[in-house]
Design a protein around this motif. Sequence first.
Motif, PDB file in Angstrom:
ATOM      1  N   ALA A  37      -9.089 -33.954  45.287  1.00 18.33           N
ATOM      2  CA  ALA A  37     -10.054 -32.870  45.071  1.00 18.33           C
ATOM      3  C   ALA A  37     -10.001 -32.319  43.653  1.00 18.33           C
ATOM      4  CB  ALA A  37      -9.807 -31.744  46.070  1.00 18.33           C
ATOM      5  N   HIS A  38      -9.176 -32.897  42.781  1.00 13.96           N
ATOM      6  CA  HIS A  38      -9.089 -32.404  41.405  1.00 13.96           C
ATOM      7  C   HIS A  38     -10.439 -32.525  40.698  1.00 13.96           C
ATOM      8  CE1 HIS A  38      -6.596 -31.017  38.098  1.00 13.96           C
ATOM      9  NE2 HIS A  38      -7.161 -31.910  37.317  1.00 13.96           N
ATOM     10  N   GLY A  39     -11.170 -33.604  40.990  1.00 14.43           N
ATOM     11  CA  GLY A  39     -12.495 -33.762  40.409  1.00 14.43           C
ATOM     12  C   GLY A  39     -13.463 -32.698  40.889  1.00 14.43           C
ATOM     13  N   SER A  40     -13.260 -32.189  42.108  1.00 18.10           N
ATOM     14  CA  SER A  40     -14.114 -31.117  42.612  1.00 18.10           C
ATOM     15  C   SER A  40     -13.880 -29.826  41.841  1.00 18.10           C
ATOM     16  CB  SER A  40     -13.850 -30.893  44.106  1.00 18.10           C
ATOM     17  OG  SER A  40     -14.200 -32.032  44.865  1.00 18.10           O
ATOM     18  N   LEU A  41     -12.645 -29.592  41.386  1.00 24.87           N
ATOM     19  CA  LEU A  41     -12.364 -28.421  40.561  1.00 24.87           C
ATOM     20  C   LEU A  41     -13.052 -28.539  39.202  1.00 24.87           C
ATOM     21  CD1 LEU A  41      -8.583 -28.082  41.468  1.00 24.87           C
ATOM     22  CD2 LEU A  41     -10.455 -26.635  42.285  1.00 24.87           C
ATOM     23  N   TYR A  42     -13.129 -29.760  38.691  1.00 26.84           N
ATOM     24  CA  TYR A  42     -13.897 -30.043  37.476  1.00 26.84           C
ATOM     25  C   TYR A  42     -15.364 -29.663  37.690  1.00 26.84           C
ATOM     26  CZ  TYR A  42     -16.271 -33.326  34.189  1.00 26.84           C
ATOM     27  OH  TYR A  42     -17.074 -33.912  33.243  1.00 26.84           O
ATOM     28  N   MET A  43     -15.906 -30.062  38.838  1.00 25.41           N
ATOM     29  CA  MET A  43     -17.292 -29.725  39.179  1.00 25.41           C
ATOM     30  C   MET A  43     -17.469 -28.216  39.326  1.00 25.41           C
ATOM     31  SD  MET A  43     -19.399 -30.811  42.623  1.00 25.41           S
ATOM     32  CE  MET A  43     -18.222 -29.921  43.675  1.00 25.41           C
ATOM     33  N   MET A  44     -16.529 -27.561  40.008  1.00 28.24           N
ATOM     34  CA  MET A  44     -16.655 -26.120  40.224  1.00 28.24           C
ATOM     35  C   MET A  44     -16.588 -25.357  38.907  1.00 28.24           C
ATOM     36  SD  MET A  44     -17.238 -25.790  43.394  1.00 28.24           S
ATOM     37  CE  MET A  44     -17.135 -24.007  43.502  1.00 28.24           C
ATOM     38  N   GLY A  45     -15.780 -25.835  37.959  1.00 28.30           N
ATOM     39  CA  GLY A  45     -15.740 -25.190  36.647  1.00 28.30           C
ATOM     40  C   GLY A  45     -17.102 -25.212  35.972  1.00 28.30           C
ATOM     41  N   ALA A  46     -17.811 -26.353  36.104  1.00 27.88           N
ATOM     42  CA  ALA A  46     -19.149 -26.455  35.501  1.00 27.88           C
ATOM     43  C   ALA A  46     -20.129 -25.519  36.198  1.00 27.88           C
ATOM     44  CB  ALA A  46     -19.634 -27.898  35.585  1.00 27.88           C
ATOM     45  N   TYR A  47     -20.073 -25.441  37.525  1.00 26.68           N
ATOM     46  CA  TYR A  47     -20.988 -24.557  38.247  1.00 26.68           C
ATOM     47  C   TYR A  47     -20.662 -23.084  38.003  1.00 26.68           C
ATOM     48  CZ  TYR A  47     -23.721 -27.980  40.835  1.00 26.68           C
ATOM     49  OH  TYR A  47     -24.610 -28.975  41.183  1.00 26.68           O
ATOM     50  N   PHE A  48     -19.374 -22.745  37.946  1.00 26.22           N
ATOM     51  CA  PHE A  48     -19.007 -21.374  37.598  1.00 26.22           C
ATOM     52  C   PHE A  48     -19.566 -21.009  36.219  1.00 26.22           C
ATOM     53  CE2 PHE A  48     -14.951 -21.397  40.414  1.00 26.22           C
ATOM     54  CZ  PHE A  48     -15.693 -20.938  41.490  1.00 26.22           C
ATOM     55  N   ALA A  49     -19.419 -21.938  35.266  1.00 22.71           N
ATOM     56  CA  ALA A  49     -19.913 -21.671  33.917  1.00 22.71           C
ATOM     57  C   ALA A  49     -21.422 -21.476  33.923  1.00 22.71           C
ATOM     58  CB  ALA A  49     -19.529 -22.824  32.991  1.00 22.71           C
ATOM     59  N   TRP A  50     -22.145 -22.313  34.671  1.00 25.56           N
ATOM     60  CA  TRP A  50     -23.610 -22.176  34.730  1.00 25.56           C
ATOM     61  C   TRP A  50     -24.006 -20.796  35.250  1.00 25.56           C
ATOM     62  CZ3 TRP A  50     -27.129 -21.371  38.727  1.00 25.56           C
ATOM     63  CH2 TRP A  50     -28.476 -21.584  38.400  1.00 25.56           C
ATOM     64  N   THR A  51     -23.317 -20.340  36.292  1.00 19.78           N
ATOM     65  CA  THR A  51     -23.632 -19.039  36.874  1.00 19.78           C
ATOM     66  C   THR A  51     -23.268 -17.899  35.932  1.00 19.78           C
ATOM     67  OG1 THR A  51     -23.293 -19.876  39.113  1.00 19.78           O
ATOM     68  CG2 THR A  51     -23.171 -17.498  38.817  1.00 19.78           C
TER      69      THR A  51
END
Length: 303
Positions: A37-51
């Motif tokens: 799930a480490h790649g999912s944290l990478y994804m969540m960082g991008a979505y957090f940044a977008w928001t």
Amino acid sequence: MEYLIQVLNGLQLGLLMFLLAAGLTLTFGIMDLVNLAHGSLYMMGAYFAWTLIGWTDSFVLGALLAIPATFLLGVVVEVVVARRLYARDHLAQVLATFGLILFFNELVRAIWGPDGKSIAVPAFLDHTVEILPGIPYPAYRFALIVVGTAVALLLAWLVARTRLGMLIRAGASNRRMIGALGVNIELLFTLVFGLGAAFAGLAGLMAAPIASVKIGMGDDILIVAFVIIVIGGIGSIKGAFVAALMVGQIDIVGRAFLPDFLKTFLDPASASAAAPAISQVLIYVVMAAVLVWRPTGLFGQRS
């Protein structure tokens, strides 16, 4: 000139991959946790940044807020899920963290919708800089190189010069012993997992302006991150750094210059299609060669 630009692109990609692989090698090397799930944290960082960039109307402020947000998410994941997996075998860890991938993908779909998002390059970096006279280079990509290098140096200092780094290195060598010496293992593991999540989130938000922010964006890049820590040596930050730079150069330089070479044997369309695949294959060839020569990786500890 073209070769220098592609080398810089490879350096930029390598530093981004290092940020992702550094967090992975911390969790894998110290906790012996296979965290898909480490790649999912990478994804969540991008979505957090977008928001957060949308809320603050500032790229810098949004990015600075997204990093601790991803750290806190990593802490929650460690406390709720990962902590229960340390005593399990790797198969159980793979299955559980694969479930987390599905969970985060559906969470993103529910909160942000199925469509991808885009983050614009900040206006103050939306231009080119002359790295050498007559050689322009995108300012944002150059900023990624600067930030990636600074974070790599900061991480090297943290691991080599601080008490937390001492505990991390000791935990990588013998976690049972430092537990017997009175170190709070649970707290150490939570901090390390959160730190790894923060690095993954940083990589995701930095990559967002030059790549699409979409569901599952971290799944493919995670495979390359595992390859990097295998090449560099599990648990070795130095190894992850060197291996990430190697992989970045192989991928970018191969994609840029292999088509011209292949056109001597193939038609242009086939050469352009084959070059990216061959570049990917070369990464795995390098991994296989390193493992034959040194099974523990370039900087892994010999047993």
